[in-house]
Design an enzyme around this catalytic site. Structure first.
Site, PDB file in Angstrom:
ATOM      1  CB  SER B  23      -0.885  -0.013   1.247  1.00 25.29           C
ATOM      2  OG  SER B  23      -1.687   1.140   1.272  1.00 25.29           O
ATOM      3  N   GLY B  48      -3.823   3.713   0.829  1.00 23.61           N
ATOM      4  CA  GLY B  48      -4.692   3.777   2.006  1.00 23.61           C
ATOM      5  C   GLY B  48      -5.821   4.787   1.848  1.00 23.61           C
ATOM      6  CB  CYS B 132      -3.715   6.462  12.040  1.00 22.64           C
ATOM      7  SG  CYS B 132      -3.806   5.873  10.407  1.00 22.64           S
ATOM      8  CG  ASN B 194       3.126   0.631   8.299  1.00 28.38           C
ATOM      9  OD1 ASN B 194       3.771   1.297   7.490  1.00 28.38           O
ATOM     10  ND2 ASN B 194       1.848   0.847   8.536  1.00 28.38           N
TER      11      ASN B 194
END
Lengths: 275, 307
Positions: B23, B48, B132, B194
């Site tokens: 992504s 995203g 996030c 990530n």
């Protein structure tokens, strides 16, 4: 297109103190390339597997020769990537993505005013050639540090085109002392032409392009500017290199310098925002 | 010799081969098609999406580091409505499996996104980005608190009939604890890893290079961290893993599979070599052929076996 380009020529351009290099690569990119487009080049020879530096470097096309299948890149050595690229040997092979982005558009008729600051001159040369071959009148406004820089960065090839050149240097060693914008204002003042017959294309430092765009917008001269930003993918996938534009509705939008640009209409660009 | 079976199935997702793209590195699938045909990929993970459109962070958004790349794009995306109206119709027609990636700043954001994206949308799965900050809880990251991570995954799982993949942040002390938490939340698979939080200072300008100061580090520089986390999670949690983090060559991909990745995802590697997925797939195939393995699935976790 991802291709391997063989290094045909790789040499210093002019006085070595300016750290300018000329790199000519053989490959099929020239067949479809346009002035204002760029390539994303891997700085290490493709026979060496190395991921440091990791990213390709975007470099604009400074000459496009489709008959010889050759492209020319002119660049200044000013970081680790270009320092490694500068060591590429003639006969070596470099991995190239391109041609990338959207280049300058050419008016159907009238005068094309080219405005360059420093090494922003490089992508304007193939544009001048295209314009001249189309029968357009071309003028060049070019500002640089000093005479030595302008001569090193290809002044003689511009002189050979036989077009009016308006040169500026910061120290006054060649042309008018000062900024390129002063020359443009002088010429606009003397013009018998209506501004509707003039088109402009600019490449250089952001502040210079902003000033030139403001002048042009004031006199209703359409102007295109070539923006620069740090790039990741170079194809519009990573959103690393966005710029802010005003769209038709007046809303601020992001565009990708690599894919939507690097050339944009001057009146669309929001200059004061970093994004 | 029979050809190596490249297809793979996990968590209700069937892929023609184990190669996915990450992504945020592959747009919505259209940008790289002239370099790498989508037909060749097992799948792509889309940029995203958040409930509302986001312009993202100011530039500079990128900074290069040794064998790595820091990015602080800031989740620039068109928002859920625009994603569904303008992008999904095209995404449905892509000749590869498309995994949507969703991000939110509150539990409600994730619920809204998951509710809108179901099997009938043509997607293969939902990847949940829990990196996030949770705005409601003082900016604490969903991705670094096991309890919050479990809650987010459970909430998403309750809303969608798509397989749910939890994308874990490596910026934690105990990755196994995070993996167990998302398993409890009902995740069908785990994406690891990530980006690692980092920064770079321009010593001449004496200020951070990124406008956002901090960014996520990706690229070959982070690969050993990612391999270690895949290894640990494979041992501790019984969920399929999509391995990612600096995969640039076929050798990297094989390493992740040996560590326990069922599928592997290419991100920053695409920027270096837009044909990397094709070369990696070919390399994996030859590696299996040379070792007489009938299927790429035979590679998964192989390095854990005591010899």
């Amino acid at each position: 297109m991802l291709t391997k380009g063989q290094v045909v020529v790789h040499e210093s351009l002019g006085d070595e103190k300016h750290k300018l290099k000329r790199l000519v690569l053989k490959g099929p990119i020239a067949r479809t390339a346009q002035a204002g487009q760029f390539v994303a080049i891997q700085v290490q020879d493709s026979s060496i597997s190395s991921f440091d530096p990791l990213l390709r470097r975007p470099i604009s096309l400074a000459d496009i020769s489709s008959e010889n299948d050759e492209i020319t890149l002119l660049y200044r050595v000013q970081g680790r990537g270009t320092e490694i690229l500068a060591r590429a040997k003639e006969g070596g092979v470099l991995s190239i993505m391109g041609p990338l982005g959207h280049g300058f558009s050419l008016p159907e008729a009238g005068e094309l005013w080219l405005v360059a600051g420093g090494i922003g001159i490089f992508p304007l040369y193939p544009l001048a050639l295209s314009a001249l071959s189309k029968g357009l009148t071309v003028r060049l406004f070019w500002g640089g540090e000093n005479q030595s820089f302008l001569e090193s960065a290809g002044l003689s090839s511009w002189e050979k085109l036989g077009i009016p050149l308006y040169l500026s240097t910061l120290d006054g060693s060649l042309g008018q002392k000062g900024l390129v914008t002063e020359q443009i204002n002088d010429q606009l003042g003397q013009m018998s032409l209506s501004s509707s017959q003039i088109w402009a294309a600019a490449c250089g430092p952001k502040k210079m392009m902003q000033a030139v765009a403001e002048i042009c917008i004031n006199v209703k001269v359409p102007i295109e500017v070539s923006l620069e930003e740090r790039m990741g993918c170079a194809v519009g996938a990573c959103l690393g290199c966005v710029c802010t534009l005003i769209d038709e509705t007046g809303a601020k939008v992001h565009k990708k310098v690599c894919q939507d640009g690097p050339v944009f209409r001057g009146e669309e660009v929001v200059w004061d925002e970093s994004c | 010799m029979n050809p190596v079976n490249l297809s793979t199935q996990f968590a209700g997702i069937t892929l023609r081969n184990p190669l996915i793209t990450c992504s945020g590195t592959y747009g919505f699938g259209e940008e790289y098609t002239s370099y790498c045909p989508l037909e060749a990929l097992g799948g792509i993970t889309l940029k995203g999406v958040t409930p509302l459109p986001r312009l993202g962070n100011p530039v500079p958004r990128l900074a290069e580091t040794p064998a790595g790349l820091l990015n602080a794009v800031g989740l620039e995306n068109p928002g859920l409505d625009e994603f569904i109206q303008s992008y999904l119709p095209k995404i449905r027609k892509l000749p590869t499996a498309a995994i949507a990636n969703i991000s939110g700043f509150s539990l409600e954001d994730y619920v809204q996104l998951a509710r809108a994206l179901q099997k009938d949308s043509g997607l293969a799965a939902l990847e949940v980005n829990i990196s996030c900050p949770n705005v409601k809880h003082g900016g604490m990251h969903f991705g670094t608190d096991p309890q919050s991570a479990q809650e987010v995954i459970a909430a998403v799982k309750a809303e969608t009939d798509l397989p749910v993949i939890a994308k874990l942040s490596p910026n934690v002390t105990d990755i196994v604890g995070m993996a167990r938490a998302v398993q409890l939340g009902g995740a069908d698979a785990i994406s690891l890893i990530n980006t690692l939080l980092g920064m770079h200072i321009d010593i001449y300008q004496q200020r951070p290079v990124l406008a956002n100061t901090f960014g996520g580090l990706s690229g070959p520089a982070i690969r050993p961290v990612a391999v270690r986390m895949v290894w640990q999670v494979f041992q501790a949690v019984d969920l399929p893993i999509i391995g990612m983090g600096g995969i640039t060559t076929w050798q990297d991909a094989v390493e992740f599979m040996l560590a326990g990745a069922t599928a592997i995802s290419i991100g920053t590697g695409n920027f270096v070599n837009p044909q990397a997925p094709l070369e990696i797939l070919q390399g994996i195939k030859e590696y299996c052929e040379e070792r007489g393995l009938a299927s790429v699935r035979d590679l998964v976790g192989l390095a854990h076996h005591v010899r």
